[in-house]
Design a protein around this motif. Structure first.
Motif, PDB file in Angstrom:
ATOM      1  N   PHE A  26       0.882  -1.181  -0.136  1.00  0.00           N
ATOM      2  CA  PHE A  26      -0.089  -0.134  -0.153  1.00  0.00           C
ATOM      3  C   PHE A  26       0.977   1.379   0.013  1.00  0.00           C
ATOM      4  N   ILE A  27       0.994   1.928  -1.178  1.00  0.00           N
ATOM      5  CA  ILE A  27       2.074   2.904  -1.373  1.00  0.00           C
ATOM      6  C   ILE A  27       1.384   4.261  -1.387  1.00  0.00           C
ATOM      7  N   ALA A  28       1.616   5.127  -0.434  1.00  0.00           N
ATOM      8  CA  ALA A  28       1.071   6.783  -0.568  1.00  0.00           C
ATOM      9  C   ALA A  28       2.110   7.651  -1.055  1.00  0.00           C
ATOM     10  N   ILE A  29       1.871   8.350  -2.024  1.00  0.00           N
ATOM     11  CA  ILE A  29       2.857   9.472  -2.247  1.00  0.00           C
ATOM     12  C   ILE A  29       2.245  10.965  -2.114  1.00  0.00           C
ATOM     13  N   ASP A  30       2.849  11.646  -1.380  1.00  0.00           N
ATOM     14  CA  ASP A  30       2.359  13.082  -0.961  1.00  0.00           C
ATOM     15  C   ASP A  30       2.231  14.289  -2.187  1.00  0.00           C
ATOM     16  N   GLY A 221       4.955   5.079   2.813  1.00  0.00           N
ATOM     17  CA  GLY A 221       4.665   6.608   2.495  1.00  0.00           C
ATOM     18  C   GLY A 221       5.760   7.356   2.107  1.00  0.00           C
ATOM     19  N   PHE A 222       5.730   7.914   0.965  1.00  0.00           N
ATOM     20  CA  PHE A 222       6.668   8.898   0.359  1.00  0.00           C
ATOM     21  C   PHE A 222       6.258  10.183   0.527  1.00  0.00           C
ATOM     22  N   ILE A 223       7.362  11.055   1.060  1.00  0.00           N
ATOM     23  CA  ILE A 223       6.723  12.421   1.420  1.00  0.00           C
ATOM     24  C   ILE A 223       6.770  13.226   0.147  1.00  0.00           C
ATOM     25  N   LYS A 224       7.711  13.198  -0.875  1.00  0.00           N
ATOM     26  CA  LYS A 224       7.929  14.122  -1.965  1.00  0.00           C
ATOM     27  C   LYS A 224       6.683  13.628  -2.989  1.00  0.00           C
ATOM     28  N   PRO A 225       6.310  14.522  -3.787  1.00  0.00           N
ATOM     29  CA  PRO A 225       6.889  15.876  -3.947  1.00  0.00           C
ATOM     30  C   PRO A 225       6.115  17.048  -2.896  1.00  0.00           C
ATOM     31  N   HIS A 226       5.827  16.591  -1.830  1.00  0.00           N
ATOM     32  CA  HIS A 226       5.549  17.605  -0.958  1.00  0.00           C
ATOM     33  C   HIS A 226       6.462  18.570  -0.679  1.00  0.00           C
ATOM     34  N   LEU A 227       6.156  19.986  -0.508  1.00  0.00           N
ATOM     35  CA  LEU A 227       6.845  21.084  -0.055  1.00  0.00           C
ATOM     36  C   LEU A 227       7.986  20.655   1.204  1.00  0.00           C
ATOM     37  N   PRO A 228       8.989  21.151   1.125  1.00  0.00           N
ATOM     38  CA  PRO A 228       9.571  22.114   0.282  1.00  0.00           C
ATOM     39  C   PRO A 228      10.436  21.048  -0.740  1.00  0.00           C
ATOM     40  N   TRP A 229      10.490  21.622  -1.984  1.00  0.00           N
ATOM     41  CA  TRP A 229      11.096  20.871  -3.167  1.00  0.00           C
ATOM     42  C   TRP A 229      12.539  20.882  -2.889  1.00  0.00           C
ATOM     43  N   PHE A 230      13.109  20.189  -2.109  1.00  0.00           N
ATOM     44  CA  PHE A 230      14.390  19.681  -1.978  1.00  0.00           C
ATOM     45  C   PHE A 230      14.910  18.502  -2.225  1.00  0.00           C
ATOM     46  N   VAL A 231      15.306  18.293  -3.432  1.00  0.00           N
ATOM     47  CA  VAL A 231      15.902  16.853  -3.804  1.00  0.00           C
ATOM     48  C   VAL A 231      17.485  16.966  -4.433  1.00  0.00           C
ATOM     49  N   PRO A 232      18.246  15.853  -4.246  1.00  0.00           N
ATOM     50  CA  PRO A 232      19.515  15.874  -4.762  1.00  0.00           C
ATOM     51  C   PRO A 232      19.481  16.505  -5.905  1.00  0.00           C
ATOM     52  N   LYS A 233      20.634  17.243  -6.220  1.00  0.00           N
ATOM     53  CA  LYS A 233      20.790  17.939  -7.714  1.00  0.00           C
ATOM     54  C   LYS A 233      20.804  16.902  -8.836  1.00  0.00           C
ATOM     55  N   GLU A 234      21.121  15.917  -8.757  1.00  0.00           N
ATOM     56  CA  GLU A 234      21.008  15.135  -9.943  1.00  0.00           C
ATOM     57  C   GLU A 234      19.739  15.326 -10.477  1.00  0.00           C
ATOM     58  N   PHE A 235      18.654  15.023  -9.567  1.00  0.00           N
ATOM     59  CA  PHE A 235      17.213  15.253 -10.134  1.00  0.00           C
ATOM     60  C   PHE A 235      16.819  16.356 -10.804  1.00  0.00           C
TER      61      PHE A 235
END
Length: 498
Positions: A26-30, A221-235
Motif C-alpha cells: 500500500f504505497i502513498a505519495i504525498d 509513505g513517500f513525502i515528496k513531492p510535498h513541499l519544500p521541493w528539496f531533492v539531490p541536484k542529480e534530479f
C-alpha cells in the motif's frame, strides 16, 4: 460479494482446502498530481520505474478522486473508510481518533491485523497530530511501525530561488508583505542515499526480503513531492530550465465563477501572484518535476525488491496520491481546492498475474480502497462509506454508476466521466463539460440548458456535515523532530472495534 478476481487470484492448495491470502503493498505519495508517465499529465515528466511497473500489469484509474483535497482529511478518509462529512475531519489539525465513527470502527490496518495479517509501515501514511503528551503518527494502528523520517533533514545547498530576472531569496519572500510564501525549492547537499524517502524505500526493500509466516499489509509513505521541493541536484539536472513547458493557464480564468450575488468568487492566490511577478513559473515546474523524478527513483527500489522477494505473484499493489496539486492552473499553486487539479490524484492497482496495462475511466474514489481490499483479500465485510471496485480490475469498462465525491472545508466536488459539478457552502456553483473543457475554463452552471445536469449532480452533495470536538493541544517543543512513542496509544481494543 466475493468476486471472480479473488477466485482467480487465490486458486492454490485447493486439494488441501486451504486458500493463501494475498499480501498487500500500500504505497502513498504525498502531493502528487498526474504529472507521471502513465497519466500523461506533463510531456517532460520522467518516471521510468512507474512507467515500467504499470506496463507490466496495472490498471490505471484516469478519473480517480480523493475524498478530501488536502493531506490530513484525505488520509483520514482512506484509513478510516468514512467520508469527511461523516467523521467531521475537514482540516489537517483535526485528528480523526476523536470522531465517534473512528472510535468504534477499526482503521484499515487495524482491520487487517484483526483478521490475521501482519501490518507494518514506514513513512507518511497517517497525518501527524499533537496530543496531550506527545505526537500521534498513527503508529498505534500497525503491528510494526518504523519512521525513517526522524533525524533526517533534506535541505538545499543554498537557500535561494533563481529566475531569469535574478536571485530571489527564499527567506525574505519579496512582495509577500504579511503573507508567507509556501513555495521553496533547491538541490540538497545530501546524496540520494541520505534522503528521507530513500531510507523509507530501503526499509521496504529490507522488509520484503524477510520471510513471513503471515500475509502482510505493508504501508509505505513517500513525502515528496510535498513541499519544500528539496531533492539531490542529480534530479534537478535532468530538466533543462530553458526548455521547461508550462501547464495551460488562461488570463481571467476565474471571472465566470460568481457568488449568488453576482460577484466574482475567487481571485488569483498569493503564491500564484508571487511566482508570476518574479518570473518563476519555469523554475517551479522544474522543481516539481525534479521531485517527481526523485520519488520515482524511490519507487524503483521498492518495485525491484518486490520482484526479487518472490512475493510479487501473491501481492496486491495499490499506489495512490493523497490529492492533486496546482502549478498555476486556475491561478493557483498548492492544493485544497475543488477543481480537478486538486481532487484527482494518481491511482494505480496491480493484481498478481495481470499482464499489460489497462485504463479505467470510472470515477472511483480513494475511499473505495478499503472495501475493495476487504473483498480481494476475503475478509469479513464491514460498514464503510466506500464501494468495492474489484470488478473494474478484471474489466475496466464494467458498469460503474457512481460519481467521485470530494468534500472539503468549503464545499463538495462531484466528478463524473464527463461532468464536473462543484457546490460551495457559500452558495457558489460551477459546472464543467470535461469532454470539451478539460482545463475547466468555461463555467456552465448559469446556462439554462444545463439545469437538469446540475440538478442531477446536486443529488450527490452530502446533506449532512458532521463536526467533532477536538482537544486544543499545544504542539510540544519537539513537535517537528518528535519520534513516535510506541507506549502512547489511543484506548482501542481491536476485539471490540467493528
Amino acid at each position: 460479494m466475493k468476486n471472480i478476481v479473488l477466485l482467480t487470484l487465490l486458486c492454490l492448495s485447493s486439494f488441501a482446502g486451504a486458500v493463501e491470502k494475498p499480501n498487500v503493498l500500500f504505497i502513498a505519495i504525498d502531493d502528487l498530481n498526474d504529472w507521471v508517465g502513465p497519466l500523461r499529465g506533463h510531456p517532460q515528466s520522467l518516471t521510468p520505474n512507474l512507467d515500467k511497473f504499470c506496463k507490466e500489469g496495472s490498471v490505471i484509474f484516469e478519473n480517480a478522486v480523493c475524498a478530501a483535497p488536502i493531506c490530513g482529511p484525505s488520509r483520514s478518509a482512506v484509513l478510516s473508510g468514512f467520508m469527511p462529512n461523516r467523521t467531521g475531519v475537514y482540516g489537517n489539525a483535526t485528528n480523526m481518533i476523536y470522531s465517534d465513527l473512528v472510535k468504534t470502527h477499526a482503521t484499515l490496518p487495524e482491520y487487517f491485523s484483526k483478521n490475521g495479517y501482519h501490518t507494518l509501515s514506514n513513512g507518511k501514511i497517517f497525518h501527524k497530530h499533537a496530543t496531550e503528551v506527545s505526537v500521534d503518527f498513527g503508529h498505534w494502528a500497525f503491528d510494526t511501525y518504523a519512521d525513517s523520517r526522524r533525524g533526517v533533514k533534506d535541505g538545499p545547498d543554498k537557500k535561494f530561488l533563481t529566475s531569469s530576472s535574478g536571485t530571489i531569496r527564499g527567506e525574505s519572500k519579496p512582495e509577500y508583505k504579511d503573507k508567507a510564501a509556501k513555495l521553496s525549492w533547491g538541490p540538497t547537499k545530501s546524496t540520494f542515499e541520505e534522503t528521507v524517502d530513500y531510507r523509507v524505500a530501503d526499509w521496504a526493500r529490507q522488509e520484503l526480503s524477510k520471510p513471513s509466516d503471515k500475509p502482510f499489509f505493508m504501508a509505505v509513505g513517500f513525502i515528496k513531492p510535498h513541499l519544500p521541493w528539496f531533492v539531490p541536484k542529480e534530479f534537478f539536472d535532468k530538466f533543462d530550465p530553458e526548455t521547461i513547458q508550462l501547464p495551460p493557464v488562461t488570463d481571467g480564468d476565474l471571472a465566470d465563477i460568481l457568488t449568488p450575488g453576482g460577484k466574482q468568487a475567487f481571485g488569483p492566490s498569493a503564491d500564484y501572484l508571487w511566482v508570476k511577478k518574479h518570473g518563476l513559473e519555469k523554475d517551479a515546474v522544474r522543481a516539481y518535476l525534479a521531485n517527481i523524478a526523485y520519488v520515482d527513483a524511490c519507487l524503483g527500489i521498492v518495485f525491484d525488491a518486490l520482484e526479487k522477494s518472490g512475493k510479487a505473484d501473491n501481492t496486491i499493489v495499490m499506489i495512490w496520491g493523497d490529492h492533486g496539486w496546482h502549478l498555476g492552473e486556475k491561478e493557483r499553486y498548492l492544493k485544497n481546492t475543488l477543481w480537478t487539479r486538486a481532487v484527482k490524484p494518481p491511482f494505480f492497482v496491480r493484481m498478481p498475474g495481470k499482464k499489460g496495462q489497462s485504463y479505467c475511466k470510472a470515477p472511483v474514489s480513494l475511499i473505495d480502497m478499503y472495501p475493495t481490499l476487504i473483498s480481494l483479500c476475503g475478509l469479513p465485510e464491514k460498514e464503510l462509506d466506500g464501494r468495492d471496485f474489484s470488478p473494474l480490475l478484471s474489466n475496466p469498462d464494467a458498469e460503474w454508476e457512481y460519481p467521485g465525491v470530494t468534500v472539503s472545508n468549503s464545499g463538495t466536488s462531484v466528478l463524473g466521466k464527463r461532468w464536473h459539478y462543484i457546490s460551495y457552502l457559500s452558495g457558489t456553483e460551477e459546472l464543467y463539460d470535461l469532454s470539451k473543457d478539460e482545463n475547466e475554463w468555461k463555467n456552465l452552471v448559469r446556462e439554462p440548458e444545463y439545469a437538469e445536469i446540475v440538478a442531477e449532480m446536486r443529488k450527490w452533495v452530502p446533506k449532512e456535515r458532521k463536526s467533532i470536538k477536538v482537544p486544543n493541544f499545544k504542539k510540544p517543543p519537539n513537535y517537528v523532530d518528535a519520534e513516535p512513542d510506541p507506549t502512547i496509544k489511543p484506548t482501542r481494543d481491536l476485539q471490540t472495534l467493528k
